[in-house]
Design a protein around this motif. Structure first.
Motif, PDB file in Angstrom:
ATOM      1  N   ALA A   2       0.763  -1.245   0.000  1.00  0.00           N
ATOM      2  CA  ALA A   2       0.000   0.000   0.000  1.00  0.00           C
ATOM      3  C   ALA A   2       0.793   1.293   0.000  1.00  0.00           C
ATOM      4  CB  ALA A   2      -0.938  -0.009   1.194  1.00  0.00           C
ATOM      5  N   GLY A   3       2.054   1.273   0.284  1.00  0.00           N
ATOM      6  CA  GLY A   3       2.686   2.586   0.361  1.00  0.00           C
ATOM      7  C   GLY A   3       4.198   2.598   0.452  1.00  0.00           C
ATOM      8  N   LEU A   4       4.683   3.840   0.592  1.00  0.00           N
ATOM      9  CA  LEU A   4       6.125   4.090   0.544  1.00  0.00           C
ATOM     10  C   LEU A   4       6.927   3.461   1.673  1.00  0.00           C
ATOM     11  CD1 LEU A   4       6.177   7.871  -0.449  1.00  0.00           C
ATOM     12  CD2 LEU A   4       7.203   5.983  -1.720  1.00  0.00           C
ATOM     13  N   ILE A  19      10.371   1.787  -2.551  1.00  0.00           N
ATOM     14  CA  ILE A  19      10.790   2.885  -3.430  1.00  0.00           C
ATOM     15  C   ILE A  19      11.801   3.720  -2.664  1.00  0.00           C
ATOM     16  CG2 ILE A  19      10.061   5.014  -4.599  1.00  0.00           C
ATOM     17  CD1 ILE A  19       7.541   3.746  -5.354  1.00  0.00           C
ATOM     18  N   GLY A  20      12.868   4.117  -3.351  1.00  0.00           N
ATOM     19  CA  GLY A  20      13.860   4.984  -2.717  1.00  0.00           C
ATOM     20  C   GLY A  20      13.850   6.340  -3.392  1.00  0.00           C
ATOM     21  N   GLN A 223       4.744   8.632 -13.080  1.00  0.00           N
ATOM     22  CA  GLN A 223       4.086   7.610 -12.244  1.00  0.00           C
ATOM     23  C   GLN A 223       3.993   6.272 -12.976  1.00  0.00           C
ATOM     24  OE1 GLN A 223       0.640  10.104 -11.446  1.00  0.00           O
ATOM     25  NE2 GLN A 223       1.059   9.978  -9.249  1.00  0.00           N
ATOM     26  N   ILE A 224       3.747   6.317 -14.273  1.00  0.00           N
ATOM     27  CA  ILE A 224       3.675   5.072 -15.058  1.00  0.00           C
ATOM     28  C   ILE A 224       5.027   4.355 -15.019  1.00  0.00           C
ATOM     29  CG2 ILE A 224       3.448   4.160 -17.430  1.00  0.00           C
ATOM     30  CD1 ILE A 224       0.745   4.952 -16.092  1.00  0.00           C
ATOM     31  N   ASN A 249       5.704  11.201  -7.480  1.00  0.00           N
ATOM     32  CA  ASN A 249       6.471   9.986  -7.766  1.00  0.00           C
ATOM     33  C   ASN A 249       6.314   8.910  -6.678  1.00  0.00           C
ATOM     34  OD1 ASN A 249       7.320  11.377  -9.984  1.00  0.00           O
ATOM     35  ND2 ASN A 249       9.407  11.739  -9.265  1.00  0.00           N
ATOM     36  N   GLY A 250       5.881   9.350  -5.510  1.00  0.00           N
ATOM     37  CA  GLY A 250       5.661   8.385  -4.437  1.00  0.00           C
ATOM     38  C   GLY A 250       4.228   7.870  -4.397  1.00  0.00           C
ATOM     39  N   ASP A 251       3.421   8.423  -5.269  1.00  0.00           N
ATOM     40  CA  ASP A 251       1.991   8.122  -5.242  1.00  0.00           C
ATOM     41  C   ASP A 251       1.650   7.164  -6.391  1.00  0.00           C
ATOM     42  OD1 ASP A 251      -0.734   8.218  -4.892  1.00  0.00           O
ATOM     43  OD2 ASP A 251      -0.970  10.219  -5.773  1.00  0.00           O
ATOM     44  N   ILE A 252       2.083   5.930  -6.252  1.00  0.00           N
ATOM     45  CA  ILE A 252       1.906   4.969  -7.367  1.00  0.00           C
ATOM     46  C   ILE A 252       1.248   3.670  -6.895  1.00  0.00           C
ATOM     47  CG2 ILE A 252       3.879   5.862  -8.691  1.00  0.00           C
ATOM     48  CD1 ILE A 252       4.669   2.691  -7.254  1.00  0.00           C
ATOM     49  N   PHE A 253       0.601   3.738  -5.740  1.00  0.00           N
ATOM     50  CA  PHE A 253       0.116   2.487  -5.150  1.00  0.00           C
ATOM     51  C   PHE A 253      -1.376   2.231  -5.347  1.00  0.00           C
ATOM     52  CE2 PHE A 253       3.992   3.640  -2.926  1.00  0.00           C
ATOM     53  CZ  PHE A 253       4.715   2.466  -3.046  1.00  0.00           C
TER      54      PHE A 253
END
Ligand code: A2P
Length: 283
Positions: A2-4, A19-20, A223-224, A249-253
């Motif tokens: 679900a998330g970062l 994700i880094g 994001q893609i 960029n962190g919002d890809i979930f």
């Protein structure tokens, strides 16, 4: 997932956020400081830097000022090419820790396998470097150790004398160069693959197929590409100096790229540059 702050687990049990935040080409000083602080505010818990990037001090300051407990963060830095060899590696690592203001890093990587300076004896030099890195690992100053830009033959050579196998291999990796051979090698050896330049240093963003897929999912091209990397099981390290992009960029979930669009992206080989051959670099 679900998330970062979700994680993969390395072979030694250490958890690495999926994700880094990349900092290559992020200038030292206010830009690096503000970017890292923005990333931490946006929820990133994994920051990737290197001695060569010249921004460890600002990265470390942002980490400290964020107020986030150290144990919740995953910090990577890398050994630069001038510093290969047992003694030099020890000195260089100490300097990186000092600049970062940390008493340990979560991951320490050999930045390149075959620097020009050591080209006649890279196998021996890497073996000596690795010996020092195994010590940092055993002493708890590096929670995990690994390599970057290594191809199969470089890892095979390292494994001839290594007592501890590398846990990570960080590669230039995006739809323009999927590095299939080395990614398969990493998988076969339980080495986690990290992807630097997931946006092709920005060059992939404007490609028509990427734009079209972005439109279809109502997401940005960035994001893609980050989602593509994530769905392949890589750990993407997107870099940005703009707060809006960093958040985005962190919002890809909250979406998934379907199989046929993944295949379209996989088909962009060579469209926005290739990884450098580590055996012929001039550095
Ligand atoms: P900037 O740093 O000016 O914000 P990569 O991660 O592949 O190395 O790509 C980094 C490049 O992509 C940088 O030029 C960065 O710009 C740009 N970039 C990063 N995120 C985005 C985004 N969401 N939209 C557009 N460009 C972006």
């Amino acid at each position: 997932m679900a998330g970062l702050s979700d994680t993969f687990t390395l072979t030694n049990g250490v958890k690495i956020p999926v994700i880094g935040f990349g900092t290559w080409q992020t200038p030292d000083g206010d830009v690096a400081y503000n970017s890292v602080l923005s990333a931490l505010k946006a929820g990133y818990r994994h920051i990737d830097t290197a001695a060569y990037y010249g921004n460890e001090e600002s990265v470390g300051k942002a980490i400290k000022d964020s107020g986030i407990p150290r144990k919740e963060l995953f910090v990577t830095t890398k050994l630069w090419n001038d510093d290969h060899g047992y003694e030099k590696t020890k000195m260089a690592f100490g300097k990186s820790l000092d600049r970062l203001g940390l008493d340990y890093v979560d991951l320490y990587l050999i930045h390149w396998p075959n620097p020009k300076e050591f080209r006649s004896n890279w196998q021996k030099t890497n073996a000596e470097t690795w010996k020092a890195m195994e010590e940092f690992y055993r002493e708890g100053q590096a929670k995990a150790i690994g390599v970057s830009n290594f191809r199969a033959k470089h890892i095979d050579a390292l494994l001839e004398t290594a007592e501890i196998a590398p846990m990570v291999n960080q590669l230039f990796l995006n739809p323009s160069d999927m590095e299939t051979g080395i990614v398969d090698f990493n998988d076969d050896h339980d080495i986690l693959t990290e992807a630097y330049s997931p946006l092709g240093t920005g060059n992939l963003l404007k490609l028509q197929p990427v734009q079209e897929i972005a439109k279809k999912y109502n997401k940005s091209a960035a994001q893609i590409l980050i989602r593509w990397s994530f769905q392949h099981g890589f750990v993407p390290l997107p870099k940005s100096t703009h707060e809006e992009y960093i958040k985005q960029n962190g919002d890809i979930f909250d979406f998934e790229i379907d199989k046929s669009d993944m295949q379209t992206l996989d088909g962009l080989q060579g469209k926005a540059g290739l990884a450098i051959d580590p055996d012929t670099t001039d550095f």
